[in-house]
Design a protein around this motif. Structure first.
Motif, PDB file in Angstrom:
ATOM      1  N   VAL B 467       0.814  -1.226   0.000  1.00 21.05           N
ATOM      2  CA  VAL B 467       0.000   0.000   0.000  1.00 21.05           C
ATOM      3  C   VAL B 467       0.835   1.257   0.000  1.00 21.05           C
ATOM      4  N   SER B 468       2.049   1.169   0.445  1.00 26.45           N
ATOM      5  CA  SER B 468       2.844   2.389   0.507  1.00 26.45           C
ATOM      6  C   SER B 468       3.423   2.794  -0.844  1.00 26.45           C
ATOM      7  N   TYR B 469       3.127   2.001  -1.883  1.00 27.50           N
ATOM      8  CA  TYR B 469       3.593   2.384  -3.228  1.00 27.50           C
ATOM      9  C   TYR B 469       2.416   2.794  -4.091  1.00 27.50           C
ATOM     10  N   ASP B 470       2.729   3.623  -5.095  1.00 27.18           N
ATOM     11  CA  ASP B 470       1.683   4.002  -6.058  1.00 27.18           C
ATOM     12  C   ASP B 470       1.164   2.750  -6.727  1.00 27.18           C
ATOM     13  N   ASN B 471      -0.125   2.773  -7.036  1.00 31.69           N
ATOM     14  CA  ASN B 471      -0.718   1.603  -7.669  1.00 31.69           C
ATOM     15  C   ASN B 471      -0.212   1.454  -9.106  1.00 31.69           C
ATOM     16  N   ILE B 472       0.302   0.284  -9.407  1.00 28.33           N
ATOM     17  CA  ILE B 472       0.815   0.033 -10.759  1.00 28.33           C
ATOM     18  C   ILE B 472      -0.166  -0.889 -11.486  1.00 28.33           C
ATOM     19  N   PRO B 473      -0.686  -0.449 -12.633  1.00 29.50           N
ATOM     20  CA  PRO B 473      -1.628  -1.314 -13.370  1.00 29.50           C
ATOM     21  C   PRO B 473      -0.939  -2.617 -13.814  1.00 29.50           C
ATOM     22  N   VAL B 474      -1.718  -3.673 -13.803  1.00 24.80           N
ATOM     23  CA  VAL B 474      -1.188  -4.994 -14.166  1.00 24.80           C
ATOM     24  C   VAL B 474      -0.589  -4.977 -15.576  1.00 24.80           C
ATOM     25  N   SER B 475      -1.234  -4.287 -16.507  1.00 20.35           N
ATOM     26  CA  SER B 475      -0.763  -4.302 -17.899  1.00 20.35           C
ATOM     27  C   SER B 475       0.658  -3.744 -18.021  1.00 20.35           C
TER      28      SER B 475
END
Lengths: 349, 614
Positions: B467-475
């Motif tokens: 959670v402490s990282y920016d959300n990275i899209p799976v693609s």
């Protein structure tokens, strides 16, 4: 320069630490049995320590380590005479006297003419037959006319180390430094001066397989019979500081089987008429000399000794041993190993 | 006489030796056939010293130059040769060549002096190179191996090496693995003479065999009673033993499993084990160049030598030198391997991944599998052989060699690939010797990694850290993963070009790489590597690697055969994806069936199996 010449030379130079010899004493002397006009008699043998075989000083033969007994520095006439006198103190009137030098008796660099003259004059007084050895290049009209005058009616036999009648083998496996024709000329010259010719035939120079060595022995004996009074068959023994020893130490040379020696004697005796074939197996039965297996060596060596005196090939009739199969395998299979199979007497690995 | 390589397994090959009308499959045994020793009926080729009455192909050894035989030679007859013993000066060996007529010789004797190899092999028209003084040469194993390898490198792929005298059922496998093609039955003959029975496990003295563990015709006929067997019967047994082992070896080559057989066979003699270890440690480039990237069967790693086999070392070196972790992976998750491969298809990894993908931001996590003998396997490489298919004996105990290997690799890996957080989800026996390599790692296993408690800890750790990282899209992450494969397969430059302005589609493991809706390439579970389209090949060509250049007038059909190859990238290994070019234009793409050097050198055989032709 021939590469084998260089190899033989380098092996001698590699080891050069030697304690100096006493130049007043001969290398050795002893008494042995030999034939004289068909009768077994005693022969007195002495080996003089000269400065060494001139050929060995330049390069030398691939199997010959006799230079190890040579002074390799000048030996004076006085010293040579002292050696001769020292040996002759033990002389007891044997009808044959053999004087060997680990080189050539007629080579004036080894035995000066004055020494030669004194020795021959002395022996002509004392014995029936004198035996010496020489390379063919020292067997000249001049020398022979000189020495035959000294010995008068006594017999002089000269041994020549031809080794093989095959010039290619002599050059590329032995490095002998002369050719078959040189031997023939020397032998004919000896006949002219009524000297006896003894031809040394080598069994199994390095680089030859057992089968090749056997066949070469047979064809050489046939080729030299008409030039020789006696043929002396010499199976190689491993002598110090030689090409043969270099290979033997690395398990790349096996001295000949005694079976091969027997085979050569058996198959040539009937082809050479009255020429005597003798064989003294130096080091026979030891790992450095011609050998079969521990079980049969003594018996086979005895038979060879008996043959040398009797010239009767039936002395070989009763010889047999299990190791004969290994010898036959070696003759049959050795060349198929491309150098891997050197000794069939045991396991290969 | 002609020789064609048909199948390869490391430096070993199955080949066809065409002699007049006969074809002999290699590796083979030349059975000794003389007046004292008759070859068995099943012999395909003979070694003889007289004019044997046989229809079978025979290598005839007649007199050397020291004998006086006069014979008319043919290309399989040796006569008037001059062979000195091993330890004479090199110059004397060289002198011997002057006496040898090289013309029309199908076979050449090579004295065991490496300095002679260049002279003897240069411009030689011979097909068979006979290693002379083999027994003496073998007494120093490392010199023996170097000699054989030097000889092979000088004569190239299209010639055969004949190793006389040494072949027995224990060592045929490792010698074949070194690239030797021809053996003989001399050892069988000599052993029989000494009442020794040869088996693939070692030699046995007749008197030591209270039972005869063999059902060959010779042993059966003797009622399995060794005391009733003499030289001819033991020879017959030994000849069968050689032949059986030969067939095992040829099967193993066909199946790509020779290395496994070698590792078993070298146990018979310490010096054979030494041969294999020397090969691995001193001649890795020679082995690696010849070792296929793809396998038909799992790699079985049950011995110490499996840790150093070229497939394993190559994988490790590529992970260290070519591979780069996905850019957005910030959290390192260490996982154990699974016995089922690929890992994600196993129950345990299914459990781990459920937890991982249950977390809020799984794309910042990078799974790294810790295993033996490969060391470290990033998740994206799990489809690539041998990671996709290998088997070890799992005991939970790690020996010192394995610990050292894993620690060293992990340390090197971490120097190049940096993470901000580390989660160690490893069984205790494994965690114990890697934990100290990390600063403040989160340890999630309390007992077994698959226990409810350990998995719960894993979930908590993932939840807390991602959670402490920016959300990275799976693609985005999938494309990074696929690019990591390309990095490993080709190199970074090629990967950059291939993935420029592209996107990834499809469901793992069938990922497709597209650009402007046109496919560049795809990953398949079967191959593990990236397979390219002609568009992809165009991009690969720009990278300047993995290219095969064909002759200007050569027309491509189903396969590219070696005679058409003008030049090829020497980086190419069997199984590599390659771009085929003609006049600098892409004309095909496919999978290499030989390495780049062999393609360039060879005049026979399939070089590239083409997938697309322009």
């Amino acid at each position: 320069m021939n590469e084998l010449f260089r190899f033989c030379k380098n092996l001698k130079e590699e080891h050069h630490s030697k304690k100096p010899f006493d130049k007043d004493k001969p290398v050795s002397f002893w008494s042995e049995k030999d034939l004289l006009n068909g009768t077994v008699v005693d022969a007195f043998v002495m080996i003089l320590r000269t400065r060494g075989c001139t050929w060995a000083l330049q390069s030398g033969c691939s199997m010959c380590g006799y230079f190890n007994d040579s002074a390799l520095s000048s030996v004076s006439s006085d010293e040579l005479m002292k050696q001769y006198t020292a040996a002759m103190e033990k002389y007891t009137g044997q009808p044959i006297v053999k004087i060997f030098t680990s080189g050539s008796f007629f080579d004036e660099c080894e035995i000066p003419v004055s020494v030669r003259t004194k020795i021959l004059l002395d022996l002509a007084e004392k014995t029936q037959k004198i035996v010496v050895e020489s390379r063919p290049e020292y067997i000249t009209d001049e020398t022979l006319s000189d020495v035959t005058k000294l010995i008068r009616q006594k017999t002089l036999e000269v041994g020549i180390g031809l080794e093989t009648s095959n010039d290619f083998i002599r050059e590329h496996a032995i490095n002998k430094g002369f050719v078959f024709d040189d031997y023939k000329k020397a032998a004919m010259l000896l006949k002219k001066y009524h000297c006896k010719v003894k031809t040394y035939v080598l069994v199994k120079p390095p680089f030859l397989s057992e089968e090749e060595a056997l066949n070469d022995g047979i064809s050489t004996i046939q080729a030299v019979a008409s030039y020789s009074d006696t043929i002396s068959l010499n199976p190689v023994n491993v002598q110090r500081r030689t090409v043969v020893e270099h290979l033997w130490r690395r398990r790349q040379y096996r001295p000949p089987w005694l079976w091969s020696v027997v085979e050569i004697l058996k198959s040539t005796k009937n082809l050479v008429g009255t020429v005597r074939i003798q064989c003294d197996v130096t080091g026979g039965g030891s790992i450095r000399g011609a050998h079969n297996c521990r079980t049969c060596d003594t018996g086979v060596l005895t038979a060879i000794r008996m043959f040398s005196l009797s010239q009767d090939i039936h002395v070989f009739d009763d010889l047999s041993c299990g190791c004969k199969e290994q010898w036959l395998d070696q003759r049959n299979l050795e060349s198929l190993g491309f150098g891997s199979c050197v000794d069939f007497s045991g396991e290969m690995r | 006489m002609q020789f064609t390589v048909k199948k390869r397994d490391g430096p070993a090959r199955i080949g066809e030796l065409t002699i007049d009308q006969s074809i002999v499959t290699t590796p083979t045994i030349l059975y000794v056939h003389t007046t004292r020793c008759t070859a068995p009926d099943f012999a395909d080729m003979l070694l003889t010293n007289n004019i044997a009455k046989t229809q079978k192909p025979a290598l005839k050894v007649l007199g050397s130059i020291f004998s006086k035989e006069n014979v008319t030679a043919n290309e399989l007859t040796l006569s008037d040769y001059l062979l000195y013993p091993k330890d004479v000066p090199t110059q004397l060996h060289k002198d011997a060549f002057k006496h040898i007529d090289k013309k029309n010789a199908g076979c050449v004797i090579v004295p065991a002096d490496p300095l002679l190899i260049p002279d003897i092999t240069q411009d030689s028209t011979a097909t068979i190179f006979i290693v002379a003084n083999a027994a003496q040469l073998f007494s120093q194993q490392s010199a023996f191996i170097s000699f054989i390898i030097q000889l092979r490198e000088h004569i190239g792929y299209q010639k055969t090496i004949y190793l006389p005298c040494l072949g027995d059922p224990t060592n045929l496998a490792v010698f074949t693995y070194m690239g030797i093609d021809l053996f003989d039955s001399m050892a069988a003959v000599l052993a029989a003479r000494n009442n020794i029975f040869l088996f693939s496990t070692g030699p046995y003295q007749k008197n030591d065999l209270s039972e005869l563990p063999c059902s060959c015709p010779a042993c059966t006929n003797a009622g399995n009673d060794p005391s009733k067997m003499g030289y001819p019967e033991i020879l017959q047994h030994n000849n069968h033993g050689l032949y059986n082992e030969l067939k095992q070896i040829r099967n193993a080559i066909t199946q790509g499993q020779l290395r496994e057989l070698v590792e078993i066979r070298v146990r018979a003699h310490p010096e054979l084990t030494a041969v294999l270890r020397h090969l691995d440690s001193d001649h890795y480039p020679f082995l690696e160049e010849r070792t296929s990237l793809i396998r038909k069967h799992p790699l079985i790693a049950t011995t110490k030598e499996a840790l150093t086999r070229p497939e394993v070392r190559r994988f490790q070196e590529r992970v260290i030198h070519r591979y780069k972790k996905p850019k957005n992976a910030k959290i390192l998750l260490l996982l154990p391997c699974s016995s089922k491969k690929p890992y994600s298809f196993s129950k345990s990894h299914n459990l781990f991944q459920q937890r991982l993908f249950g977390a809020k931001n799984p794309s910042v996590v990078h799974e790294l599998i810790i295993t033996s003998p490969l060391g470290v396997v990033p998740r994206e490489l799990e489809l690539i052989p041998p990671a996709s298919s290998y088997d070890i004996s799992v005991t939970g105990h790690w020996d010192e060699d394995e610990k050292h290997m894993i620690r060293t690799l992990l340390q090197t890996y971490l120097k190049k690939n940096k993470y901000e957080t580390v989660i160690i989800h490893l069984p205790l026996g494994l965690a114990e010797f890697v934990t100290d390599l990390f600063v403040d790692p989160i340890i999630t296993c309390t007992d077994k990694p698959t226990s409810e408690e350990s998995l719960h800890n894993l979930s908590l750790a993932l939840e807390k850290t991602t959670v402490s990282y920016d959300n990275i899209p799976v693609s985005i992450r999938v494309k990074e993963n696929m690019k990591a494969i390309a990095n490993f397969q080709f190199d970074e430059k090629a990967a950059d070009i291939l993935f420029n302005e592209s996107e990834v589609r499809g469901k793992y493991p069938y990922w497709k790489l597209l650009s402007n809706k046109k496919q560049i390439g795809m990953i398949t579970q079967e191959r593990g590597f990236l397979s390219l389209t002609l568009d992809g090949a165009e991009r690969l060509k720009q990278s300047g690697t993995y290219w095969v250049d064909i002759a200007d007038d050569f027309i491509l059909k189903g396969s590219l055969f070696a005679p058409g190859v003008k030049d090829a990238d020497s980086l190419i290994r069997i199984g590599d994806e390659v771009v085929v070019t003609r006049n600098k234009l892409v004309c095909g793409v496919g999978v290499a069936q030989m390495n780049g050097t062999e393609m360039k050198e060879s005049t026979k055989g399939e070089a590239v199996k083409l997938r697309h032709i322009a």
